[in-house]
Motif scaffolding. Sequence first.
Motif, PDB file in Angstrom:
ATOM      1  N   MET A   1       8.214  18.692  60.395  1.00 31.73           N
ATOM      2  CA  MET A   1       7.143  17.526  60.465  1.00 31.73           C
ATOM      3  C   MET A   1       6.603  17.508  59.031  1.00 31.73           C
ATOM      4  O   MET A   1       6.335  16.327  58.697  1.00 31.73           O
ATOM      5  CB  MET A   1       6.164  17.817  61.468  1.00 31.73           C
ATOM      6  N   ALA A   2       6.167  18.501  58.395  1.00 32.03           N
ATOM      7  CA  ALA A   2       5.619  18.214  57.319  1.00 32.03           C
ATOM      8  C   ALA A   2       6.408  18.051  55.995  1.00 32.03           C
ATOM      9  O   ALA A   2       5.946  17.938  54.818  1.00 32.03           O
ATOM     10  CB  ALA A   2       4.767  19.605  56.978  1.00 32.03           C
ATOM     11  N   ASN A   3       7.760  17.857  56.212  1.00 31.06           N
ATOM     12  CA  ASN A   3       8.578  17.667  55.218  1.00 31.06           C
ATOM     13  C   ASN A   3       9.053  16.163  55.041  1.00 31.06           C
ATOM     14  O   ASN A   3       9.235  15.650  56.055  1.00 31.06           O
ATOM     15  CB  ASN A   3       9.958  18.413  55.495  1.00 31.06           C
ATOM     16  N   ASP A   4       8.796  15.626  53.930  1.00 28.30           N
ATOM     17  CA  ASP A   4       9.094  14.194  53.693  1.00 28.30           C
ATOM     18  C   ASP A   4      10.247  13.653  54.029  1.00 28.30           C
ATOM     19  O   ASP A   4      10.531  12.776  54.652  1.00 28.30           O
ATOM     20  CB  ASP A   4       9.079  13.875  51.983  1.00 28.30           C
ATOM     21  N   ALA A   5      11.328  14.400  53.905  1.00 30.33           N
ATOM     22  CA  ALA A   5      12.797  14.138  54.239  1.00 30.33           C
ATOM     23  C   ALA A   5      13.028  13.862  55.578  1.00 30.33           C
ATOM     24  O   ALA A   5      13.819  12.972  56.121  1.00 30.33           O
ATOM     25  CB  ALA A   5      13.651  15.160  53.471  1.00 30.33           C
TER      26      ALA A   5
END
Lengths: 456, 396
Positions: free
Chosen positions: A80-84
């Motif tokens: 969830m915290a990852n841009d991709a």
Amino acid sequence: MAPQHFFYRAGFGVAPGTNTSLAVRETLAQSAMNKPIAVVEPVDAEGLRLRGMSPDERKQMLQKSRKTVLQLNQAWLAQMANDATCLREKMTLFWHDHFACRTLFAPLAQKQNNTLRHHALGSFRQLLQAIAKDPAMLQFLNNQQNRKDSPNENFAREVMELFTLGRGHYTEEDVKEAARAFTGWAFNPMTTDFLFRTRQHDDGVKTFRGQRGRWGGEDIVDMLLEDKQTARFVVGKIWKSFVSDQPPEPEIAEALAADFFRWDYDIARLMESLYTSSWFYENRFRASRIKTPVELLAGILVQTGGRFQEEVAPLFIQRALGQVLFYPPNVGGWPQGPEWIDSSSLTFRLSLPSLLFSERETDFQAKDDGDANNLTNGFRGKNLALAVDWKKWADVFTKQSTAKTLEAISAVLLARPLFASQTARALRFVETARTDEEVVRQSYLALMSLPEYQLC
Amino acid sequence: MSTRRSFLKQSALATSAWLIPGFLKAFDGKPMPAGEKRLVVIQLSGGNDGLNTVVPYRNDVYYQVRPQLGLPASSVIKVHDELGFHPALEKLARLYHQGELAVLNNVGYPNPDRSHFRSMDIWHTAADSSEYLSTGWLGRFLDARCHDCAAGHLAIEVDDVLTLALKGERQKGMALRNPKRLHDTLQAPLFQELAAIDAHGEEPSVSYLYKTLAQTVSSAEYIYSQTGKVASGAEYPATDFAGRLKTIAQLIHSGIDTRVYYASLSGFDTHVRQLNEHERLLKVFAEAVDALVTDLKKHGVFDDTLILVFSEFGRRVAQNASAGTDHGTANNLFLIGSHLRQQGFVNGTPDLKQLEQGDLIHTLDFRSVYATVLDRWLQADADRILGKSFARLDLV
């Protein structure tokens, strides 16, 4: 502010310095990225046997599950915290709430999660067909049964009440007939694959919503989708999670439902329509939602890029605020909007930044939900410290005045501008900082501690 | 007679999800008027094993299906021909002998649900088994009190997290572990400054948050200012649960006008190796309740207090393969008070022969107990709060 609004809805927010100049359509194309979660080993030769375990075997199994529960939670939060991956994860979270389900077995939890993720932006028809056959869902609803002779009446009811039509749009007869169509649906406990038990299936003629035939479960799902009410109901849920805590505006919602139906329940197309419509960016739909605990937590991780010093800390925070991934409270899903807020949850939310960014410990005790098999009940937290690279963010704002830095950070963190007296108050606090990094840290602390930060 | 759903629709403002009262005014708490009754709810979380709590020590079936878990008749505290108490419940047996305990057996609801969260929700919301409500019965009690007032402190839960039972449509009870701790937390400059902001002209979403915060701060201030005044003086066991009941006693002694108190004791989900753990929990429970009752009597407030003890379901009649029991259905429920209209075992014994899939069949709907307590004890509009009319019992 418009890009911030989009990212707070399509994702969990943005980090400072993120390039938000891409058009919505291009950004949404990124959500094609589908990264399944793979932290739990596939089911081993023992399968999912639970009955008949000795106390020691059970204890060992539960200890192992405890570890995997934590791992699953961490893995999903990290995505969830990852841009991709955040765009697809936001959608997956929505479907996790919609098809709320709990299981004791980590491999089944992971499998269902990946099924939701796989179809999250695809066809709602295919998603529903897949979830209806998902082992965790089959087991969960079997466990809720009360009568052996009608094994799936609960599932039939829930499919209509909570997943498609909503209450009041079907009869008890419909439930009974649909239940007959779902008989024989099971799964192989060794492989977790769906299993159709022909001999347990009632293949007689059923009359479902006026139509006669030797309906099977898949037919029921298709017939439910033929009713526009399903489109309306799902759009209503989408509204609550992506547009506003206020009830849907009839004209807009009807148009969306009609489109969704006409596009044969194409989820990506529906979401794109939302995010590219000018009404979506009007004032009354900005900062019009209270963040759910997971949205709050994931947003903090996105906006700080921080890492928790204690691995149980994010799980504890979820428990404290009442939303733990993979553990919805009941099949109706999680609460909505203002239901998240009471005197103690609001106090905790506003205290959270100071617990994350300073050395303070908490003695807050999250509540046990009574279930001995819910292993998240045991996770306690004292140290919620988040390690953040403040220098990295300070570098984004170099050569700006303190006031301008605060304003820029405010644009990243808040869904609406502050009123003037709030800005003045925050600035007074931030101006006591001595270094660039402290300016950034104090800005985060000041702004995230405001009630306004609870909105997106 | 309105249904629960239409009640909820009527009581919610049609156009707004935020339900903001008109004007945020300064909180003015009043002392409890004399003679007004208060309720203390004790929740045993996990599904307390009713058959080993109130033991049918004369029943062969009980011993047949519980070869290891059946409590030997010699150890049971026999207070009645058919039924006795678990040996750890000595203090409860004393209340029984003093006529201050009513035990209702076979309490449950139609189409019982054996999942914790679902059954607990049902008990919290007083819903039908197939219904999903998002407000609790005590929250709706607060809603019925007044439309615009700050009624949160009228229901206090001694915990950090507020339970669904105390969440209404407009009003929510307050969760706090102790008044001083809450007060100290809210003394921080952040909260003091935010609470002073008048945001009612802002957007509904913002306004709602500021209003909630301001009410929290002023309620906490009121509660703390009252509770400093009277020391408890009574002795309580050194358990966390007893500590919570002690906090309740202190709040009661302070004279604040809180009507409902709520506390939970967890750990009753005894699937595995039940005997020792269950004994420990029952002892914690009984000794804490005894300390509370003694304390209330000492301060002359027991007469106005009713204690209700429940669990979200009982457990199966037969033991399982792990020396424990699995989720069941109907269970016993306790009422403790000084002027109970009926005392002891009020409604017969559990029938261990007529079972449904190995579980007890309920003979009393728990919502009748709620209706009785709401109507006869708390003087509230029970039918409206519960959405349906449930038969009243002659108990309080």
